[in-house]
Write a protein that holds these residues in place. Structure first.
Motif, PDB file in Angstrom:
ATOM      1  N   GLN A   1       0.834  -1.199   0.000  1.00 42.56           N
ATOM      2  CA  GLN A   1       0.000   0.000   0.000  1.00 42.56           C
ATOM      3  C   GLN A   1       0.875   1.257   0.000  1.00 42.56           C
ATOM      4  N   LEU A   2       1.936   1.251   0.823  1.00 45.22           N
ATOM      5  CA  LEU A   2       2.844   2.402   0.880  1.00 45.22           C
ATOM      6  C   LEU A   2       3.542   2.633  -0.453  1.00 45.22           C
ATOM      7  N   VAL A   3       4.015   1.549  -1.074  1.00 51.28           N
ATOM      8  CA  VAL A   3       4.710   1.662  -2.362  1.00 51.28           C
ATOM      9  C   VAL A   3       3.759   2.209  -3.425  1.00 51.28           C
ATOM     10  N   ALA A   4       2.539   1.695  -3.453  1.00 48.14           N
ATOM     11  CA  ALA A   4       1.553   2.164  -4.441  1.00 48.14           C
ATOM     12  C   ALA A   4       1.243   3.648  -4.238  1.00 48.14           C
ATOM     13  N   GLU A   5       1.093   4.067  -2.973  1.00 49.65           N
ATOM     14  CA  GLU A   5       0.797   5.473  -2.689  1.00 49.65           C
ATOM     15  C   GLU A   5       1.954   6.367  -3.109  1.00 49.65           C
ATOM     16  N   ARG A   6       3.198   5.943  -2.832  1.00 51.92           N
ATOM     17  CA  ARG A   6       4.362   6.752  -3.205  1.00 51.92           C
ATOM     18  C   ARG A   6       4.486   6.868  -4.723  1.00 51.92           C
ATOM     19  N   LYS A   7       4.267   5.772  -5.424  1.00 47.92           N
ATOM     20  CA  LYS A   7       4.348   5.802  -6.888  1.00 47.92           C
ATOM     21  C   LYS A   7       3.327   6.773  -7.467  1.00 47.92           C
ATOM     22  N   ALA A   8       2.093   6.685  -6.975  1.00 44.60           N
ATOM     23  CA  ALA A   8       1.027   7.558  -7.477  1.00 44.60           C
ATOM     24  C   ALA A   8       1.356   9.013  -7.198  1.00 44.60           C
ATOM     25  N   ALA A   9       1.900   9.302  -6.000  1.00 38.95           N
ATOM     26  CA  ALA A   9       2.243  10.685  -5.651  1.00 38.95           C
ATOM     27  C   ALA A   9       3.366  11.218  -6.530  1.00 38.95           C
ATOM     28  N   ILE A  10       4.351  10.374  -6.825  1.00 41.79           N
ATOM     29  CA  ILE A  10       5.479  10.798  -7.664  1.00 41.79           C
ATOM     30  C   ILE A  10       5.008  11.109  -9.081  1.00 41.79           C
ATOM     31  N   LEU A  11       4.177  10.240  -9.635  1.00 41.44           N
ATOM     32  CA  LEU A  11       3.660  10.463 -10.993  1.00 41.44           C
ATOM     33  C   LEU A  11       2.753  11.694 -11.035  1.00 41.44           C
TER      34      LEU A  11
ATOM     35  N   HIS B   1       4.355  19.116 -15.465  1.00 42.86           N
ATOM     36  CA  HIS B   1       4.395  18.931 -16.919  1.00 42.86           C
ATOM     37  C   HIS B   1       5.710  18.287 -17.377  1.00 42.86           C
ATOM     38  N   LYS B   2       6.132  17.291 -16.585  1.00 42.77           N
ATOM     39  CA  LYS B   2       7.361  16.577 -16.933  1.00 42.77           C
ATOM     40  C   LYS B   2       7.028  15.225 -17.522  1.00 42.77           C
ATOM     41  N   ASP B   3       7.868  14.812 -18.456  1.00 46.83           N
ATOM     42  CA  ASP B   3       7.708  13.498 -19.067  1.00 46.83           C
ATOM     43  C   ASP B   3       8.512  12.484 -18.269  1.00 46.83           C
ATOM     44  N   GLY B   4       7.995  12.129 -17.088  1.00 44.36           N
ATOM     45  CA  GLY B   4       8.688  11.164 -16.247  1.00 44.36           C
ATOM     46  C   GLY B   4       9.547  11.838 -15.201  1.00 44.36           C
ATOM     47  N   VAL B   5      10.241  11.007 -14.389  1.00 50.90           N
ATOM     48  CA  VAL B   5      11.073  11.460 -13.282  1.00 50.90           C
ATOM     49  C   VAL B   5      12.532  11.352 -13.684  1.00 50.90           C
ATOM     50  N   GLU B   6      13.332  12.317 -13.254  1.00 50.38           N
ATOM     51  CA  GLU B   6      14.767  12.271 -13.513  1.00 50.38           C
ATOM     52  C   GLU B   6      15.516  12.227 -12.188  1.00 50.38           C
TER      53      GLU B   6
ATOM     54  N   ILE C   1      11.989   4.962  -4.620  1.00 54.38           N
ATOM     55  CA  ILE C   1      11.048   4.759  -5.727  1.00 54.38           C
ATOM     56  C   ILE C   1      11.310   5.773  -6.837  1.00 54.38           C
ATOM     57  N   LYS C   2      11.587   7.023  -6.460  1.00 54.58           N
ATOM     58  CA  LYS C   2      11.932   8.033  -7.463  1.00 54.58           C
ATOM     59  C   LYS C   2      13.169   7.617  -8.248  1.00 54.58           C
TER      60      LYS C   2
END
Length: 548
Positions: free
Chosen positions: A264-274, A281-286, A300-301
């Protein structure tokens, strides 16, 4: 008729099983009796079943290796279960070789598979390329910049502990089991700093979180499985690990909760990062975006960064496996270190007051990492605590291939022959004697057993040969498998001492001989007259009122 038709099959199974058993026993006897370690001096073995293990546990303060090194020199061999030989060495060249060849000298298989199957394949439980891959992704999370950002959490939780004890002592000086409260406080720290989760362990009202209860259950269960005959036999005969028992059931139950909450924590962090990337307005994370309030989000980032090759990324399973790793590695060791610091300071009021004077010279209750690191006497107290009272007293490694370990000094074997190296074979275990190295008079001087922070004002030149990752100590080991979170642990320990030494005076609550230091890999205090209460350090705590 049915019995006669099936009996050949039954006989065949029995024949194969008997043959396998005889083969394993033969291999074990050949390994034990024919080991190249048999040429080295060592103590008599009081038990064919337990070897020297019980003898070692009966001697307090992890003192048996000290005595045996004094008797046999810098290399000796004792025995584990069923007379299995185990090598101990204080030779710094040999120790450096073992720690820098991490693929050849890894954690023992005993309990490792069970722990990794239960807790996931986090950094503690993998080796080789998988370990290197995980460490590449995790390294930025434990660098100075990130630890500097996390210091606010360390200080805030330390001040919460001070408030907790102020409430407990409002009627006057009170005996407090500081070990229990420090353990709760460091659990809260790793929850917030590790993955932005509130364990709610240290609170005046309310109940601990679901994850807090599960971790406590897991920690007790996994500790109970160390150095057991059944665990050893299961490593020799894996089928025995299928036998259900209370400990495995408890571990599995706790691990299931940790996995569910972790997912649940991993899913929440992923959703927040995206979501954050989309808003910008970024095409992904750097990787340049890798700034965060907790280690899990940073991990995760880093793992999602588009400039990280696909082949270097961790799977979701590997990311999830880091949560128990953060908990196990980042919680109890710091709690134990701070417990030992209070144990030492309570016996030495002059040192405690000198430290308090330095800490009170800082005109804030919320120091930064740089302000904590700028306090020389605090640094000396931390170093001396981790030298004389290193939480982990020794580490065991297992040779993964036949090898020759170089020595810095020639050693004489039981037959009078002089050697410049030690031959080991695959499966041999080697103990890295952390606490014995920290008490070696040859390096630290005749006062090696005394708690003297002032020794760090001008440390002996001889300590430069100790191959540790920090402070010329083995507390955090060295080489590729050195503790990745040592900066995290050091700053957290300084924050704890900063807050509570400014706020309280500590004294021993009972005669010194009542305090018992039981020998174990993770060394913690207990009370001689109350062994049923387990690990504890009751101290007399009273609010500091200032100079009279």
């Amino acid at each position: 008729m049915a019995l006669s038709r099936t009996s050949p099959d039954v006989l065949a199974v029995l024949f194969v099983a008997s043959g396998y058993l005889i083969w394993r026993i033969y291999k074990f006897l050949a390994f034990t009796l024919g080991s190249p370690l048999r040429i080295w001096l060592g103590p008599q073995t009081p038990s064919w079943l337990y070897g020297n293990l019980r003898e070692m546990l009966e001697v307090e303060d992890s003192a048996l290796p000290d005595k045996l090194f004094e008797r046999y020199g810098k290399v000796y061999v004792d025995r584990e279960f069923f007379m299995t030989p185990r090598l101990w060495t204080l030779d710094t060249v040999a120790l450096n070789y073992i720690m820098t060849h991490e693929s050849d000298y890894a954690r023992p298989e005993l309990n490792l598979k069970e722990l990794s199957n239960t807790l996931g394949k986090g950094l503690l439980f993998v080796r080789g390329e998988q370990h290197r891959q995980q460490k590449r992704i995790l390294n930025p999370a434990f660098g100075p910049t990130q630890v500097r950002d996390l210091t606010e959490i360390f200080v805030r939780k330390s001040n919460e502990l001070r408030t907790y004890w102020m409430h407990a002592t409002k009627a006057g000086p009170t005996v407090i089991n500081v070990n229990a409260d420090l353990s709760k406080m460091t659990l809260d720290v790793i929850g917030q700093a590790g993955f932005g989760y509130d364990f709610n362990a240290l609170n005046l009202e309310g109940k601990p979180s679901e994850l807090s209860i599960a971790f406590r259950q897991l920690f007790v269960s996994s500790s109970a499985g160390q150095a057991s005959v059944l665990g050893y036999l299961a490593s020799c005969f894996p089928i025995l690990s299928l036998i259900p028992n209370k400990r495995r059931k408890s571990m599995a139950s706790a691990a299931a909760v940790i996995k569910r909450v972790g997912m649940q924590l991993v899913a929440e962090r992923k959703a927040a990062i995206l979501r954050e990337a989309s808003e910008k307005h970024k095409d992904g994370v750097e990787r340049k975006d890798l700034k965060s309030r907790d280690l899990l989000t940073l991990l995760i980032k880093a793992n999602m960064a588009k400039d990280v090759p696909e082949s270097q990324r961790l799977s979701d399973e590997d990311v999830l496996g880091q949560i128990p790793t953060f908990l196990l590695a980042g919680h109890e060791s710091t709690a134990t270190a701070s417990t030992w610091a209070l144990y030492a300071l309570s016996q030495r009021p002059n040192i405690q007051q000198k430290l308090r004077q330095e800490l009170l010279s800082v005109d804030t209750d919320t120091p930064t990492m740089d302000e904590l690191n700028a306090l020389p006497y605090l640094d000396a107290v931390v170093r001396e605590t981790l030298r004389l009272h290193s939480p982990v007293t020794f580490i065991v490694r297992e040779a993964k291939r036949d090898d020759v370990i170089p020595l810095g000094e020639p050693i004489t074997d039981r037959y009078g022959r002089v050697h410049k190296e030690i031959r080991v074979e695959k499966g041999n275990k080697i103990a890295l004697p952390v606490i014995a190295m920290h008490r070696l008079k040859e390096i630290w001087g005749e006062d090696a057993m005394e708690f003297k922070p002032q020794r760090w004002q001008r440390p002996p030149e001889e300590i430069s040969v100790i191959p540790g990752v920090w402070g010329h100590l083995l507390t955090f080991l060295g080489g590729p498998r050195a503790c990745i979170g040592y900066r995290f642990s050091l700053v957290e320990l300084k924050a704890i001492l900063f807050s509570i030494i400014r706020g309280f005076e500590f004294e021993m609550a009972m005669p010194l001989e009542e305090y018992q230091i039981k020998t174990a890999q993770l060394q913690r205090p207990s009370i001689r007259s109350a062994p049923e209460k387990g690990w504890q350090l009751p101290l007399l705590v009273k609010p500091y009122k200032g100079p009279v």
